[in-house]
Motif scaffolding. Structure first.
Motif, PDB file in Angstrom:
ATOM      1  N   ILE A   1       2.026  -3.569   4.673  1.00 51.48           N
ATOM      2  CA  ILE A   1       1.486  -2.501   4.319  1.00 51.48           C
ATOM      3  C   ILE A   1       2.464  -1.422   4.960  1.00 51.48           C
ATOM      4  CG2 ILE A   1      -0.530  -0.838   4.662  1.00 51.48           C
ATOM      5  CD1 ILE A   1      -2.278  -3.273   4.670  1.00 51.48           C
ATOM      6  N   ARG A   2       2.576  -1.596   6.226  1.00 51.24           N
ATOM      7  CA  ARG A   2       3.448  -0.509   7.117  1.00 51.24           C
ATOM      8  C   ARG A   2       5.010  -0.369   6.564  1.00 51.24           C
ATOM      9  NH1 ARG A   2       2.503  -2.620  11.389  1.00 51.24           N
ATOM     10  NH2 ARG A   2       0.779  -1.224  11.923  1.00 51.24           N
ATOM     11  N   GLU A   3       5.580  -1.638   6.252  1.00 49.69           N
ATOM     12  CA  GLU A   3       6.864  -1.621   5.485  1.00 49.69           C
ATOM     13  C   GLU A   3       7.084  -0.925   4.237  1.00 49.69           C
ATOM     14  OE1 GLU A   3       8.579  -4.961   8.592  1.00 49.69           O
ATOM     15  OE2 GLU A   3       8.392  -5.441   6.278  1.00 49.69           O
ATOM     16  N   CYS A   4       5.809  -1.148   3.628  1.00 52.12           N
ATOM     17  CA  CYS A   4       5.911  -0.582   2.180  1.00 52.12           C
ATOM     18  C   CYS A   4       5.857   0.924   2.182  1.00 52.12           C
ATOM     19  CB  CYS A   4       4.792  -1.278   1.377  1.00 52.12           C
ATOM     20  SG  CYS A   4       4.675  -0.515  -0.436  1.00 52.12           S
TER      21      CYS A   4
ATOM     22  N   ASP B   1     -11.441 -10.478  -1.891  1.00 45.06           N
ATOM     23  CA  ASP B   1     -12.028  -9.444  -2.407  1.00 45.06           C
ATOM     24  C   ASP B   1     -11.259  -8.592  -3.468  1.00 45.06           C
ATOM     25  OD1 ASP B   1     -13.181  -7.059  -2.612  1.00 45.06           O
ATOM     26  OD2 ASP B   1     -13.226  -6.277  -0.659  1.00 45.06           O
ATOM     27  N   PRO B   2     -11.486  -8.389  -4.642  1.00 41.27           N
ATOM     28  CA  PRO B   2     -10.541  -7.874  -5.365  1.00 41.27           C
ATOM     29  C   PRO B   2     -10.264  -6.404  -5.283  1.00 41.27           C
ATOM     30  CG  PRO B   2     -12.779  -8.429  -6.472  1.00 41.27           C
ATOM     31  CD  PRO B   2     -12.779  -9.138  -5.296  1.00 41.27           C
ATOM     32  N   TYR B   3     -11.061  -5.861  -4.240  1.00 40.45           N
ATOM     33  CA  TYR B   3     -10.958  -4.586  -3.819  1.00 40.45           C
ATOM     34  C   TYR B   3     -10.196  -4.415  -2.345  1.00 40.45           C
ATOM     35  CZ  TYR B   3     -13.080  -1.709  -7.366  1.00 40.45           C
ATOM     36  OH  TYR B   3     -13.759  -1.287  -8.425  1.00 40.45           O
ATOM     37  N   ALA B   4      -9.553  -5.650  -2.008  1.00 40.38           N
ATOM     38  CA  ALA B   4      -9.122  -5.753  -0.449  1.00 40.38           C
ATOM     39  C   ALA B   4      -7.597  -4.752  -0.660  1.00 40.38           C
ATOM     40  CB  ALA B   4      -8.627  -7.247  -0.459  1.00 40.38           C
ATOM     41  N   VAL B   5      -7.425  -4.459   0.676  1.00 38.21           N
ATOM     42  CA  VAL B   5      -6.335  -3.607   0.726  1.00 38.21           C
ATOM     43  C   VAL B   5      -5.256  -4.180   1.813  1.00 38.21           C
ATOM     44  CG1 VAL B   5      -7.353  -1.302   0.226  1.00 38.21           C
ATOM     45  CG2 VAL B   5      -7.312  -2.203   2.884  1.00 38.21           C
ATOM     46  N   GLY B   6      -5.827  -5.694   2.109  1.00 42.25           N
ATOM     47  CA  GLY B   6      -4.766  -6.317   2.910  1.00 42.25           C
ATOM     48  C   GLY B   6      -5.194  -7.813   3.033  1.00 42.25           C
ATOM     49  N   CYS B   7      -4.274  -8.694   3.015  1.00 43.24           N
ATOM     50  CA  CYS B   7      -4.453 -10.052   2.490  1.00 43.24           C
ATOM     51  C   CYS B   7      -3.646 -10.892   3.529  1.00 43.24           C
ATOM     52  CB  CYS B   7      -4.297 -10.381   0.937  1.00 43.24           C
ATOM     53  SG  CYS B   7      -2.505 -10.298   0.656  1.00 43.24           S
ATOM     54  N   ASN B   8      -3.802 -12.097   3.569  1.00 43.64           N
ATOM     55  CA  ASN B   8      -3.012 -12.997   4.248  1.00 43.64           C
ATOM     56  C   ASN B   8      -1.743 -13.603   3.436  1.00 43.64           C
ATOM     57  OD1 ASN B   8      -3.941 -14.754   2.291  1.00 43.64           O
ATOM     58  ND2 ASN B   8      -4.542 -16.474   3.815  1.00 43.64           N
TER      59      ASN B   8
ATOM     60  N   TYR C   1      -0.279   5.545  -0.413  1.00 41.77           N
ATOM     61  CA  TYR C   1       0.848   5.194  -0.151  1.00 41.77           C
ATOM     62  C   TYR C   1       1.760   6.345  -0.572  1.00 41.77           C
ATOM     63  CZ  TYR C   1      -0.104   0.436   0.781  1.00 41.77           C
ATOM     64  OH  TYR C   1      -0.593  -0.747   1.626  1.00 41.77           O
ATOM     65  N   HIS C   2       1.157   7.386  -1.081  1.00 42.63           N
ATOM     66  CA  HIS C   2       2.009   8.554  -1.486  1.00 42.63           C
ATOM     67  C   HIS C   2       2.699   8.280  -2.807  1.00 42.63           C
ATOM     68  CE1 HIS C   2       1.744  10.132   3.028  1.00 42.63           C
ATOM     69  NE2 HIS C   2       0.673  10.086   2.493  1.00 42.63           N
ATOM     70  N   MET C   3       2.304   7.704  -3.679  1.00 39.24           N
ATOM     71  CA  MET C   3       3.184   7.345  -4.960  1.00 39.24           C
ATOM     72  C   MET C   3       3.152   8.416  -5.687  1.00 39.24           C
ATOM     73  SD  MET C   3       3.870   4.387  -4.301  1.00 39.24           S
ATOM     74  CE  MET C   3       4.925   4.633  -5.663  1.00 39.24           C
TER      75      MET C   3
ATOM     76  N   LEU D   1      -6.709   1.536   7.691  1.00 42.51           N
ATOM     77  CA  LEU D   1      -5.411   2.085   7.201  1.00 42.51           C
ATOM     78  C   LEU D   1      -4.784   3.023   8.202  1.00 42.51           C
ATOM     79  CD1 LEU D   1      -6.852   2.112   3.421  1.00 42.51           C
ATOM     80  CD2 LEU D   1      -4.750   0.727   4.398  1.00 42.51           C
ATOM     81  N   SER D   2      -5.597   3.775   8.782  1.00 42.83           N
ATOM     82  CA  SER D   2      -4.907   4.711   9.529  1.00 42.83           C
ATOM     83  C   SER D   2      -3.763   4.192  10.776  1.00 42.83           C
ATOM     84  CB  SER D   2      -5.895   5.659  10.363  1.00 42.83           C
ATOM     85  OG  SER D   2      -6.574   4.824  11.320  1.00 42.83           O
ATOM     86  N   ARG D   3      -3.969   2.900  10.895  1.00 40.15           N
ATOM     87  CA  ARG D   3      -3.289   2.124  11.846  1.00 40.15           C
ATOM     88  C   ARG D   3      -2.094   1.653  11.334  1.00 40.15           C
ATOM     89  NH1 ARG D   3      -7.062  -1.361  15.775  1.00 40.15           N
ATOM     90  NH2 ARG D   3      -9.093  -0.121  15.743  1.00 40.15           N
ATOM     91  N   THR D   4      -1.937   1.608  10.105  1.00 39.32           N
ATOM     92  CA  THR D   4      -0.671   1.229   9.386  1.00 39.32           C
ATOM     93  C   THR D   4       0.437   2.122   9.068  1.00 39.32           C
ATOM     94  OG1 THR D   4      -1.795   1.416   7.232  1.00 39.32           O
ATOM     95  CG2 THR D   4      -2.151  -0.611   8.230  1.00 39.32           C
ATOM     96  N   ASN D   5       0.071   3.386   9.276  1.00 43.21           N
ATOM     97  CA  ASN D   5       1.143   4.414   8.907  1.00 43.21           C
ATOM     98  C   ASN D   5       2.397   4.421   9.792  1.00 43.21           C
ATOM     99  OD1 ASN D   5      -0.752   5.363   6.964  1.00 43.21           O
ATOM    100  ND2 ASN D   5      -1.332   7.151   8.153  1.00 43.21           N
TER     101      ASN D   5
END
Ligand code: CA
Length: 684
Positions: free
Chosen positions: A242-245, A104-111, A324-326, A122-126
């Motif tokens: 995601i979390r570590e970033c 998915d080009p719009y994916a926010v996560g991947c393998n 990500y608060h960039m 995403l709320s679970r990755t903070n």
């Protein structure tokens, strides 16, 4: 084939296509929240799309396959009454009788390696405290430090535990360095305000399952909205990166540093990208002969200027800013994108976060020509006047005039033996606002001043190559190279505009003369932390320049009128220039006026200090308060003059306060050095 491509291109560019298929919804991707998951993709030419769900990132067999339902505007949709956080997915897209598998080009996560997408709540990755994470206050100047995540901590001397070296996590380690500060402790100490990180969205050139000795700068995007996996401590769980970033960004914020993301929306790792598989032909530019255009010199160009391409890019920027608060974005080969898109991104960020809160700048050029969409303007240097004044451009003019062309190793600039560059250097001081370049910026706020970046030679290598051509030894601490390095830094730190440096420029970083280390070894690329000690004097010099700059409103001013603060620019002789700066501010500043000399010549040069009457003529409204010359007295003798001027920086020290030694013929400026004097404000 050629005819078919031409037909599709004409169709994509038509108003009809946009009327039928332009989709402005912000919900593409897999939205996974509370007890619900919605999958949405935009694929207007597909005849049929199947969603496949997997329990993990590697099992071949999908545990569920389901037809997507056609929705409006070319969107396909499927909804599940459950939270599918942690489930992996991809699509089978059938178009023109052919079936293609795609992530998915719009994916926010991947393998691992990004070939399969992941549904992420995403709320679970903070990380803890991330909701409260805020960018540190700005200090009146932007001093941007360009850094590659792996370079930062790969060195065993970094003080980072082995398992975090080269990773996002390295930024979270406190108290690094033992005897001398390294990593984030070092950055805090140096005083830079922004860290600009080379690409860290998921890129394709490093095998995430491969060994740690792989290295790449990362200018080859695969998943635009997912962090790169090779910087994570675990690539098999898609939530870890995601979390570590986020932890990295949070840690930098906690240490008072804002974070800028290097983004590469001008091309993809391969033309056979998820975007291409989802809507063949739409996202790329083609030449008339049906071949892909190659203005990026990376094999393909994204077709910025088309409505859904622009939506994709703008949405992606907004996603990183929000999720990500960039604090800012640096656009790679921005010249391949359009003025219209850049201005739109500026406007969307301003509306969401407040005017100017997020920094935007880019390379105002491309590697080659590229067929732009009709009615668009390339976001190139020559079009700076069309770009919002809150969009910055790297100033190759400033870079090259100071130290010479990046393309010819031996070509000198002002500090390393170049001749006839005096007037150009004086133009650079105003960020070329006063002319002298092939374009005119709206203000110096549009200008990024720099002398080195990841591309081309490090400053040290360039100076060694141009000054010791015959027998270049990059590990030798040449006195003349050190002096030229200091003078180069002195010059751009006294130019109006934003300041930018490549990590390690301040400790004579060398890549042993390699000018394109994008896939060289990590050892060649990494920051060698012991150099911060070996070149401690140079580090102190930069640290002082950084501290001093923040105290000089006359140079920090980004308003369109800032150039008027630069007065009485003079060519004093071959390789010697001087100018004055109106340094007054609405807040009291220590020095009403600055006098700056660059002496790149081989000889000491005596320069008369400004005549006491000159500031009155140059008085202008920028400062907000009138300058009362009478208060200085009318009969300043040389003794009084010496009392009122102090040296704030010279070739040896920066951010000092030394009495000015004024001789009969003026102040003496040592060869190959700069001098910055401040005239003390009344009552200070
Ligand atoms: Ca990757």
């Amino acid at each position: 084939m050629k005819k078919k491509i031409a037909e599709s291109m004409a169709f994509f560019a038509s108003g009809e296509f946009d009327r039928k298929f332009r989709y402005d919804g912000k919900d593409l991707g897999a939205c996974c929240r509370d007890g619900r998951t919605v999958f949405k993709v935009w694929s207007p030419l597909a005849e049929r799309i199947e969603l496949r769900l997997y329990k993990d990132g590697f099992t071949e067999e999908a545990y569920l396959r389901k037809q997507m339902q056609a929705d409006t505007k070319g969107v396909w949709k499927l909804e599940f009454p459950e939270n599918l956080h942690g489930i992996y997915y991809d699509y089978l897209v059938q178009a023109d009788g052919e079936e293609t598998c795609t992530a998915d080009p719009y994916a926010v996560g991947c393998n691992c390696n990004g070939g399969r997408s992941m549904a992420v709540d995403l709320s679970r990755t903070n990380p803890p405290g991330f909701e409260e994470d805020r960018a540190p206050e700005e200090c009146g100047e932007r001093i941007i430090y360009e850094l590659h995540i792996k370079d930062f901590s790969y060195d065993a001397e970094s003080g980072i535990p082995v398992e975090y070296r080269g990773k996002y996590k390295a930024f979270t380690v406190k108290g690094t360095g033992g005897a001398y500060p390294t990593c984030v402790e070092y950055l805090k100490n140096l005083g830079i305000t922004h860290v600009h990180l080379l690409p860290f969205f998921d890129y394709g050139s490093v095998d995430e399952a491969g060994d740690e000795r792989q290295f790449n700068w990362g200018y080859d995007p695969v998943n635009y909205n997912v962090p790169e996996g090779s910087y994570a401590t675990d690539v098999n769980d898609g939530t870890v990166r995601i979390r570590e970033c986020k932890e990295m960004i949070q840690a930098l914020h906690e240490n008072g540093i804002r974070v800028i993301m290097d983004v590469v929306y001008n091309h993809t790792h391969q033309a056979d990208s998820w975007l291409q598989r989802m809507v063949p032909g739409y996202y790329y530019r083609y030449r008339e002969d049906g071949s892909l255009s190659n203005g990026s010199a990376c094999g393909n160009d994204i077709a910025a200027g088309r409505s859904m391409v622009d939506n994709y890019i703008a949405d992606s920027v907004m996603y990183w800013a929000k999720e990500y608060h960039m604090d800012g974005f640096r656009f790679d080969l921005m010249g391949l994108l359009t003025v219209e898109l850049m201005n739109r991104i500026r406007a969307e960020l301003d509306a969401e976060f407040g005017p100017g809160e997020k920094l935007l700048y880019g390379e105002p050029w491309s590697a080659d020509d590229s067929p732009m969409e009709k009615g668009t303007r390339a976001a190139q240097k020559g079009n700076a006047g069309y770009l919002n004044e809150g969009i910055g451009i790297f100033s190759d003019d400033t870079r090259d005039v100071i130290k010479g062309s990046v393309f010819y190793a031996g070509d000198p600039g002002f500090v390393n033996g170049g001749e006839g560059l005096e007037t150009a250097v004086l133009h650079a001081v105003t960020g070329w606002k006063d002319g002298g370049a092939c374009f005119e910026p709206k203000s110096c706020g549009q200008i990024i001043n720099y002398v080195s970046a990841h591309d081309n030679f490090t400053l040290w290598d360039k100076l060694v190559l141009s000054m010791h051509r015959e027998k270049a030894d990059f590990d030798r601490k040449y006195d003349d190279v050190l002096a030229a390095n200091k003078l180069a830094a002195f010059i751009y730190f006294t130019c109006q505009g934003n300041l930018f440096l490549q990590a390690g420029e301040e400790f004579g970083r060398t890549k042993q003369g390699e000018d394109n280390s994008y896939c060289s070894s990590p050892e060649l690329n990494m920051l060698h932390w012991n150099r911060t000690v070996e070149y401690g004097d140079l580090v102190s010099y930069y640290r002082g320049l950084i501290r001093l700059r923040k105290q000089l409103p006359g140079l920090c001013d980004k308003s369109p009128g800032a150039a008027k603060r630069i007065m009485d620019g003079k060519v004093q002789g071959d390789g010697v220039v001087s100018f004055q700066v109106d340094n007054r501010d609405s807040q009291p500043s220590l020095w009403d006026e600055l006098f700056i000399v660059y002496n790149a010549s081989d000889k000491e040069h005596a320069v008369s200090l400004p005549d006491k009457d000159e500031p009155a003529e140059a008085c202008h409204a920028v400062s907000g308060r009138r300058y009362n010359l009478q208060m200085l007295g009318t009969e300043i003798d040389s003794g009084r003059q010496a009392e009122s001027w102090e040296v704030l920086a010279d070739g040896k020290e920066t951010d000092c306060r030394k009495p000015a030694e004024i001789m009969r013929n003026g102040i003496r400026v040592a060869p190959h050095s700069g001098m910055l004097l401040g005239r003390k404000s009344e009552g200070v």
